[in-house]
Design a protein around this motif. Structure first.
Motif, mmCIF file in Angstrom:
data_model
loop_
_atom_site.group_PDB
_atom_site.id
_atom_site.type_symbol
_atom_site.label_atom_id
_atom_site.label_comp_id
_atom_site.label_asym_id
_atom_site.label_seq_id
_atom_site.Cartn_x
_atom_site.Cartn_y
_atom_site.Cartn_z
ATOM 1 N N ALA A 211 5.444 9.557 13.546
ATOM 2 C CA ALA A 211 4.459 8.962 12.637
ATOM 3 C C ALA A 211 3.849 7.765 13.376
ATOM 4 O O ALA A 211 4.484 7.182 14.247
ATOM 5 C CB ALA A 211 5.137 8.503 11.350
ATOM 6 N N PRO A 212 2.619 7.394 13.049
ATOM 7 C CA PRO A 212 2.022 6.235 13.721
ATOM 8 C C PRO A 212 2.885 4.991 13.537
ATOM 9 O O PRO A 212 3.458 4.769 12.483
ATOM 10 C CB PRO A 212 0.674 6.064 13.026
ATOM 11 C CG PRO A 212 0.421 7.360 12.338
ATOM 12 C CD PRO A 212 1.755 7.991 12.087
ATOM 13 N N TYR A 213 2.974 4.234 14.605
ATOM 14 C CA TYR A 213 3.680 2.948 14.593
ATOM 15 C C TYR A 213 5.170 3.105 14.315
ATOM 16 O O TYR A 213 5.788 2.256 13.701
ATOM 17 C CB TYR A 213 3.044 1.968 13.601
ATOM 18 C CG TYR A 213 1.561 1.837 13.801
ATOM 19 C CD1 TYR A 213 1.049 1.193 14.923
ATOM 20 C CD2 TYR A 213 0.673 2.394 12.905
ATOM 21 C CE1 TYR A 213 -0.315 1.103 15.135
ATOM 22 C CE2 TYR A 213 -0.690 2.309 13.108
ATOM 23 C CZ TYR A 213 -1.175 1.656 14.235
ATOM 24 O OH TYR A 213 -2.533 1.577 14.438
ATOM 25 N N THR A 214 5.767 4.207 14.760
ATOM 26 C CA THR A 214 7.209 4.383 14.630
ATOM 27 C C THR A 214 7.893 3.459 15.627
ATOM 28 O O THR A 214 7.583 3.487 16.816
ATOM 29 C CB THR A 214 7.590 5.849 14.934
ATOM 30 O OG1 THR A 214 6.884 6.697 14.049
ATOM 31 C CG2 THR A 214 9.081 6.069 14.788
ATOM 32 N N PRO A 215 8.825 2.655 15.173
ATOM 33 C CA PRO A 215 9.484 1.750 16.120
ATOM 34 C C PRO A 215 10.464 2.495 17.019
ATOM 35 O O PRO A 215 11.038 3.508 16.649
ATOM 36 C CB PRO A 215 10.220 0.759 15.213
ATOM 37 C CG PRO A 215 10.367 1.447 13.912
ATOM 38 C CD PRO A 215 9.248 2.438 13.803
ATOM 39 N N PHE A 216 10.622 1.962 18.212
ATOM 40 C CA PHE A 216 11.610 2.463 19.155
ATOM 41 C C PHE A 216 12.436 1.283 19.617
ATOM 42 O O PHE A 216 11.915 0.339 20.215
ATOM 43 C CB PHE A 216 10.942 3.141 20.348
ATOM 44 C CG PHE A 216 11.918 3.661 21.359
ATOM 45 C CD1 PHE A 216 12.558 4.870 21.158
ATOM 46 C CD2 PHE A 216 12.215 2.933 22.502
ATOM 47 C CE1 PHE A 216 13.461 5.348 22.081
ATOM 48 C CE2 PHE A 216 13.121 3.405 23.431
ATOM 49 C CZ PHE A 216 13.750 4.621 23.222
#
Length: 156
Positions: free
Chosen positions: A8-13
């Motif tokens: 999904a957009p802006y999924t944190p890693f």
């Protein structure tokens, strides 16, 4: 085959925001986008049948449509699908030539262009997922006005 970015957009890693998307492969198109080219050949009164092979060669992930062929009323009854492969030039369709393939020699340029449009649509890979789901892998597909026949095919 098309592999959209599943994130999904802006999924944190690891707590950091990730922006953007990575996509590779051929974008898959809905099968309805194939209808105009498919029906143009299907309803051509000189085309008896057409078909192709679709399979994944021994290199996994490289499913494709290959060996597209067309049988017209002008073909001898003994001609096999191999004799009619478009990549070798189907005799009754004619051919283009010249530096930019701008010259045509044959009986019906319109028919040649309709068949060529279907050939490109099938081979470009944009309908691979829909074709594999509809007909299987490995499969030989034969299309006639009264229906579609599928059978197992041998491949390289």
């Amino acid at each position: 085959m098309y592999f959209p970015d599943a994130r999904a957009p802006y999924t944190p890693f690891l707590g950091l925001p990730v922006e953007g998307a990575a996509e590779y492969g051929t974008r898959q198109r809905p099968v309805e986008e194939l209808r105009p080219q498919f029906e143009a050949v299907l309803h051509d009164p000189t085309v008896i049948e057409f078909g192709w092979q679709q399979y994944t060669p021994y290199d996994p992930g490289s499913f494709a449509v290959r060996y597209i062929w067309v049988r017209t009323v002008e073909e001898p009854p003994t001609a096999t699908a191999r004799d009619l492969w478009l990549m070798d030039g189907c005799p009754s369709l004619g051919d283009t030539y010249g530096p930019n393939r701008e010259h045509y020699r044959g009986p019906d340029r319109g028919r040649f262009e309709r068949v060529t449009a279907l050939h490109h649509a099938l081979e470009e890979g944009g309908f691979d997922d829909a074709l594999r789901q509809a007909f299987g892998d490995p499969t030989a597909v034969t299309v006639r006005r009264d229906g579609i026949r599928v059978a197992p095919c041998d491949h390289d």
